[in-house]
Scaffold this active site. Structure first.
Site, PDB file in Angstrom:
ATOM      1  N   GLY A 198       0.803  -1.224   0.000  1.00 54.58           N
ATOM      2  CA  GLY A 198       0.000   0.000   0.000  1.00 54.58           C
ATOM      3  C   GLY A 198       0.833   1.270   0.000  1.00 54.58           C
ATOM      4  N   GLU A 201       0.964   4.763  -5.152  1.00 55.39           N
ATOM      5  CA  GLU A 201      -0.301   5.105  -5.783  1.00 55.39           C
ATOM      6  C   GLU A 201      -0.752   3.902  -6.603  1.00 55.39           C
ATOM      7  OE1 GLU A 201      -1.694   8.308  -5.531  1.00 55.39           O
ATOM      8  OE2 GLU A 201      -0.127   8.579  -4.027  1.00 55.39           O
ATOM      9  N   ASP A 212       6.507  14.074  -7.254  1.00 51.24           N
ATOM     10  CA  ASP A 212       6.056  14.364  -5.902  1.00 51.24           C
ATOM     11  C   ASP A 212       7.210  14.889  -5.045  1.00 51.24           C
ATOM     12  OD1 ASP A 212       3.695  14.112  -4.112  1.00 51.24           O
ATOM     13  OD2 ASP A 212       5.120  12.906  -2.962  1.00 51.24           O
ATOM     14  N   LYS A 216       8.133  18.828  -3.202  1.00 49.23           N
ATOM     15  CA  LYS A 216       8.641  19.081  -1.841  1.00 49.23           C
ATOM     16  C   LYS A 216       9.895  19.946  -1.889  1.00 49.23           C
ATOM     17  CE  LYS A 216       6.364  14.941  -0.235  1.00 49.23           C
ATOM     18  NZ  LYS A 216       6.444  13.483  -0.052  1.00 49.23           N
ATOM     19  N   GLY A 330       1.602   8.520   4.994  1.00 48.56           N
ATOM     20  CA  GLY A 330       0.441   7.759   5.461  1.00 48.56           C
ATOM     21  C   GLY A 330      -0.661   8.653   5.989  1.00 48.56           C
TER      22      GLY A 330
END
Lengths: 352, 352
Positions: A198, A201, A212, A216, A330
């Site tokens: 998990g 994506e 991504d 940042k 998470g």
């Protein structure tokens, strides 16, 4: 209605996905914070007297569908004590809503990277409008979930330290994959395991491209005063470029096809005594993200599993960089960090 | 008078030692913060319109000596915008002054561990009085200087995480000595080098006893709700107990006499693949400080030189503890952390 005493803060929560539902669960145990509204893409539920956070998601699901017109919603929540707009969506274009909120005297807490990593003009307008209207604008969770990264950097800057370099492993997925490769796994096996756990994506390509992580880098660099945007980041993806174009099952074929070349690179790095990492770097006005091999003495080398890590190299931390590390991704951790941002605003508002 | 626009905060600074003079230097570059007073043990200088931080120390030195009666001083600064009492002394008994400040609506920022590590009743009274009068009480620098330790712990607690264990290397001196011993140095050589580098107090026994580290254990444990005091900490000193009793030159004889036994312990630890450290531990209601040998995979093992380190093991950080590390001692870093606490109060006060 949950409480009769004055609320310490009044929350309008946008989004009810993984982060949103975890946030509502955290709010349920906190009487001083009043949930005055929840919004998703199809409906709005408002209640000045306070909604029960435990029931808010189902109330929203039962609400009459109407495309939310958020101007009147902001007008209404602005009159509540210490109103805070909380964005836990990943939607683009929310910066316009934040500006409307600040102008109405509403604070903004967001976990949404997009408004912060858009054009520099957008970012500057957000900061300036928040400042002019004396509202808080907090977004700790846009980098490293609840880890104290953004706030720590802001404290360095505003107390007058000079930050020379920032290095971070700021993607749980790519950190995990780096460690799996270092441990001898093939690229395709590692990505499949990350997906099964998990971490990625639904389409793992979104993680593997480095976009991504690049967002940042932009968020951190702007705190240093650099007028940069996503296009200024030198991005080397985690995988060979042709893998990123592959869709569906073809992705796995492309990953397997790349196994050998990645394996060769990693074995070569290990043979030279280095540790494979995927790092975000901000140094001066230069921003980069990509695969890097670091010596074992580098602080990133000690990061295990899917943990995140960031190091600030500054004038005051010349001898020993300021390092923050730990689980940095998470839904629950992101919700916790959003909650801490909300509580900090409620705390500050008490001091008036 | 330095500024005609309204100050974001008004500061009364107690103490003008290493931390105090660094703090005044930082304030000199910050127009929004007004220095309304400086106090040392022999005199008081007050100026509602604002003192020049660059000149404050010499103004204080020239002031007519009179033992400061701080009640009227607090009364006077309380009427300034966002008044903040800043304690950068190491004096005992300051808790009574903080209580008087809160009652007058004055915020308190302190770098002084003693009021925070005194009796539990004192600590509880400070927290409760600050809360009742809606004043900020910030003391980030009492653990790890400017590293984000106290605030990070407070955020974990108030967002509902459960902290099972805290481990830290929270003495720059003892961290340095541990690394020197691990590198093959004798105890007496290592202590002499630490003193020459300015790491230790003039009498190194104050560092070696572990009392300072024990105070930090108390400060951290109280954030978790444990009603503990210094006497509850299980303290194992860094050196054999007879060294601590030795005064002056006899200290060096005693250190040399302990060289062999310490050398033997460290060699034994290294032989077993372990790394010597001096750790603060808080686990449940049990607090301890002392020499510990950790495996190389332990986050403390990677800490080099005189750097500090703290790890929080919690429900939410079960897979990867939240770790903060970096330079965690010294006048400039402590002053920077005090300054960040002050700025956070000024920022919150703007939101009203």
């Amino acid at each position: 209605m949950r409480t009769e005493h004055e609320a310490a803060a009044s929350l309008l929560v946008l989004g009810k996905g993984t982060v949103g539902s975890q946030l509502l669960a955290l709010l349920a145990d906190h009487e001083e914070l009043r949930l005055v509204g929840v919004v998703d893409s199809r409906a709005v539920v408002l209640e000045d007297a306070g909604l029960d956070p435990r029931a808010a998601t189902s109330t929203l699901a039962q609400a009459e569908p109407r495309p939310p017109d958020l101007g009147p919603v902001l007008d209404r929540i602005a009159s509540n004590p210490v109103p805070i707009l909380v964005d836990v969506t990943a939607a683009p274009g929310m910066d316009r809503l934040y500006l409307e909120a600040f102008r109405r005297g509403i604070h903004v807490v967001t976990a949404n990277k997009k408004p912060l990593a858009g054009t520099y003009a957008t970012w500057a307008a957000l900061r300036e409008t928040a400042r002019a209207h004396r509202r808080a604008f907090r977004y700790e969770t846009t980098v490293g979930a609840a880890l104290p990264v953004v706030r720590t950097l802001q404290d360095l800057v505003r107390t007058g330290d000079r930050v020379h370099r920032i290095e971070g492993s700021l993607s749980g997925t790519l950190g995990y994959l780096s460690n799996e490769l270092a441990g001898g796994s093939t690229l395709s096996d590692a990505v499949r395991r990350a997906r099964d756990l998990g971490f990625t994506e639904p389409h793992p390509g979104d993680d593997l491209s480095g976009t991504d992580a690049a967002r940042k880098a932009v968020i951190l660099a702007r705190e240093l005063g650099h007028e940069v945007a996503l296009a200024d980041v030198e991005v080397a993806p985690f995988v060979p470029a042709d893998v990123l174009g592959a869709e569906g099952d073809r992705l796995w074929d492309a990953l397997r096809a790349a196994d050998d070349v990645v394996r060769q690179r990693v074995e070569d790095e290990i043979g030279r005594g280095l540790v494979p990492r995927y790092l975000v770097r901000v140094e001066g006005g230069h921003l980069s993200v990509g695969p890097v091999a670091v010596p074992p003495s580098h602080p990133a080398a000690a990061v295990t599993g899917s943990a995140s890590f960031v190091a600030f190299y500054t004038d005051r931390y010349a001898a020993h960089p300021l390092v923050v590390q730990g689980a940095g991704a998470g839904g629950l951790l992101t919700a916790s960090g959003v909650f801490a941002d909300v509580l900090a605003i409620a705390e500050g508002a008490r001091w008036a």
